[in-house]
Design an enzyme around this catalytic site. Structure first.
Site, mmCIF file in Angstrom:
data_model
loop_
_atom_site.group_PDB
_atom_site.id
_atom_site.type_symbol
_atom_site.label_atom_id
_atom_site.label_comp_id
_atom_site.label_asym_id
_atom_site.label_seq_id
_atom_site.Cartn_x
_atom_site.Cartn_y
_atom_site.Cartn_z
ATOM 1 N N GLU A 1 74.972 43.164 55.635
ATOM 2 C CA GLU A 1 74.100 42.577 56.672
ATOM 3 C C GLU A 1 73.814 41.086 56.478
ATOM 4 O OE1 GLU A 1 70.649 45.160 56.720
ATOM 5 O OE2 GLU A 1 71.815 46.863 57.400
ATOM 6 N N GLU B 1 77.296 54.525 58.588
ATOM 7 C CA GLU B 1 75.889 54.999 58.537
ATOM 8 C C GLU B 1 75.451 55.560 59.882
ATOM 9 O OE1 GLU B 1 73.356 51.860 56.991
ATOM 10 O OE2 GLU B 1 74.797 51.324 55.436
HETATM 11 C C1 XIL Z 1 67.962 52.641 54.175
HETATM 12 C C2 XIL Z 1 67.621 53.931 53.443
HETATM 13 O O1 XIL Z 1 68.185 55.032 54.142
HETATM 14 C C3 XIL Z 1 66.122 54.078 53.349
HETATM 15 O O2 XIL Z 1 65.777 55.223 52.590
HETATM 16 C C4 XIL Z 1 65.515 52.835 52.717
HETATM 17 O O3 XIL Z 1 64.108 52.937 52.727
HETATM 18 C C5 XIL Z 1 65.934 51.580 53.486
HETATM 19 O O4 XIL Z 1 67.361 51.533 53.537
HETATM 20 N N1 XIL Z 1 71.363 49.614 56.452
HETATM 21 C C6 XIL Z 1 71.857 49.920 55.202
HETATM 22 C C7 XIL Z 1 71.239 51.014 54.409
HETATM 23 O O5 XIL Z 1 72.887 49.351 54.806
HETATM 24 O O6 XIL Z 1 71.245 50.724 53.036
HETATM 25 C C8 XIL Z 1 69.829 51.300 54.863
HETATM 26 O O7 XIL Z 1 69.353 52.445 54.153
HETATM 27 C C9 XIL Z 1 69.792 51.498 56.354
HETATM 28 C C10 XIL Z 1 70.229 50.238 57.067
#
Ligand code: XIL
Length: 368
Positions: free
Chosen positions: A166, A279
């Site tokens: 990101e 994701e």
């Molecule tokens: C999220 C997790 O799922 C949560 O448990 C944590 O509190 C915050 O991060 N983008 C990403 C992931 O690359 O690492 C993130 O994961 C969600 C957004």
């Protein structure tokens, strides 16, 4: 008109009267849950997976774990949190790999590949990194040590690493963080260079793929243009990057079309990149998710999986959890938004699960 559009109109017309009938869902267990990984592999993909967070109560839930541990259902996983900087190097030079190891151990039990996640990110970064005053040289040294230690520790247990996460905002500008402020935009290229150098020290047998991972990069626009520029910069510096991860956090009312997805996937593929859906979850803007919301959600899941199945460079797909009870977007902390996965908290299936199966089989969507 799609079923979703038709039902949205019907729902509106019937708002004051009876609700649109909903089919009865299946309550899923490991013996009924569709074999998503087997379906994806049958069509030549590397895997269908789901993230796991070993710090969450999900790992104490036998139904959850029996679904997760079934290799024909999920053939890949990503630690939801435990390989992030705040877990792995909570103090300068003090490394802790124990929680990350739990995911590797679990993955091995059902022969899952692991997408290791992540090395350099704005979030979940300990304050000893984000709040100290660095020179460019001293921060590069710390970043290099972190990347090198993680990659050499986990070695070939990682199929791939998300090296930088990101780095770009929605408008195409660079995300504000300590790395950008102290090192400049080139921190991204340095991170990839250090990661490639760390892999080289592991010897010829280590085939660990290096990924850039980001959200809202599934449709053409300023952000995708900036990400393509970023990839060009990394590639101009050396053979450092293998792939791109499309996080794919969408909502029931805002998600990319198949045509948007295929346009951007072709652009990433033209750069020689392997593409992963990393994701995938689709939050309903209001909860509990209405029937119409569930159909929008099904369409979003369908579009993403369908577009990946159609593109040879898109090699694997993964959910960011598969049960609403454990997904990170909980209504209480997200202004009522949530219900983002294919299963309700009680394991009842949603139309989205049917849509995913249909997309994997190359069928049209019956619930969109
Ligand atoms: C999220 C997790 O799922 C949560 O448990 C944590 O509190 C915050 O991060 N983008 C990403 C992931 O690359 O690492 C993130 O994961 C969600 C957004």
């Amino acid at each position: 008109m799609s079923l979703h559009q038709t039902l949205t109109i019907l729902t509106t017309l019937l708002a004051a009267g009876s609700a649109v009938p909903t089919p009865s869902p299946t309550t899923e267990t490991s013996s009924t849950f569709p074999h998503l990984n087997a379906l994806a592999q049958a069509k030549g993909k590397l895997w269908f997976g789901s993230s796991i967070d070993t710090t969450s109560s999900s790992v104490q839930d036998p139904t959850y774990m029996s679904i997760f541990n079934t290799a024909s259902i999920f053939g890949q996983t990503t630690p939801g949190n435990t390989m992030k900087w705040d877990y792995t190097e909570p103090e300068n030079g003090v490394f802790d790999f124990a929680l990350g190891e739990e995911t590797i151990t679990l993955a091995k039990q059902s022969d899952k590949k692991v997408r290791c996640h992540n090395l350099v990110w704005t979030s979940q970064l300990p304050t000893w990194v984000s709040e100290a005053s660095w020179t460019k040289e001293s921060l590069l040294e710390v970043m290099k040590a972190h990347i090198t230690k993680e990659i050499t520790h986990y070695g070939s247990d990682c199929y791939s690493w998300d090296v930088v996460n990101e780095a770009i905002n929605y408008d195409g500008s660079y995300t504000d963080n300590v790395f950008l402020n102290v090192i400049g935009e080139d921190y991204v290229t340095y991170a990839f260079q250090y990661a490639r150098e760390a892999i080289a020290t592991l010897g010829a047998s280590a085939d660990i793929k290096l990924f850039y991972n980001d959200y809202t990069i599934s449709r053409p626009g300023s952000k995708v243009t900036a990400v393509l520029d970023l990839i060009s910069k990394i590639q101009a510096a050396g053979d450092y990057i293998d792939g791109i991860g499309l996080e794919s956090h969408h909502t029931d009312t805002y998600y990319p079309s198949v045509s948007d997805l295929s346009t951007v996937m072709n652009q990433y593929a033209a750069k020689g990149l392997e593409i992963h859906i990393t994701e995938l979850d689709v939050a309903c803007k209001s909860t509990p998710c209405s029937w119409s919301g569930q159909l929008g959600q099904a369409q979003a899941f369908y579009n993403v999986i369908h577009a990946c199945m159609e593109n040879d460079s898109c090699r694997g797909m993964a959910f960011w959890d598969f049960n609403d009870k454990y997904n990170w977007i909980q209504p209480s902390t997200n202004d009522g938004e949530g219900d983002a996965t294919v299963l309700w908290g009680n394991y009842a299936s949603k139309p989205a699960l049917t849509a995913v199966v249909e997309a994997l089989k190359g069928e049209s969507c019956s619930v969109c």
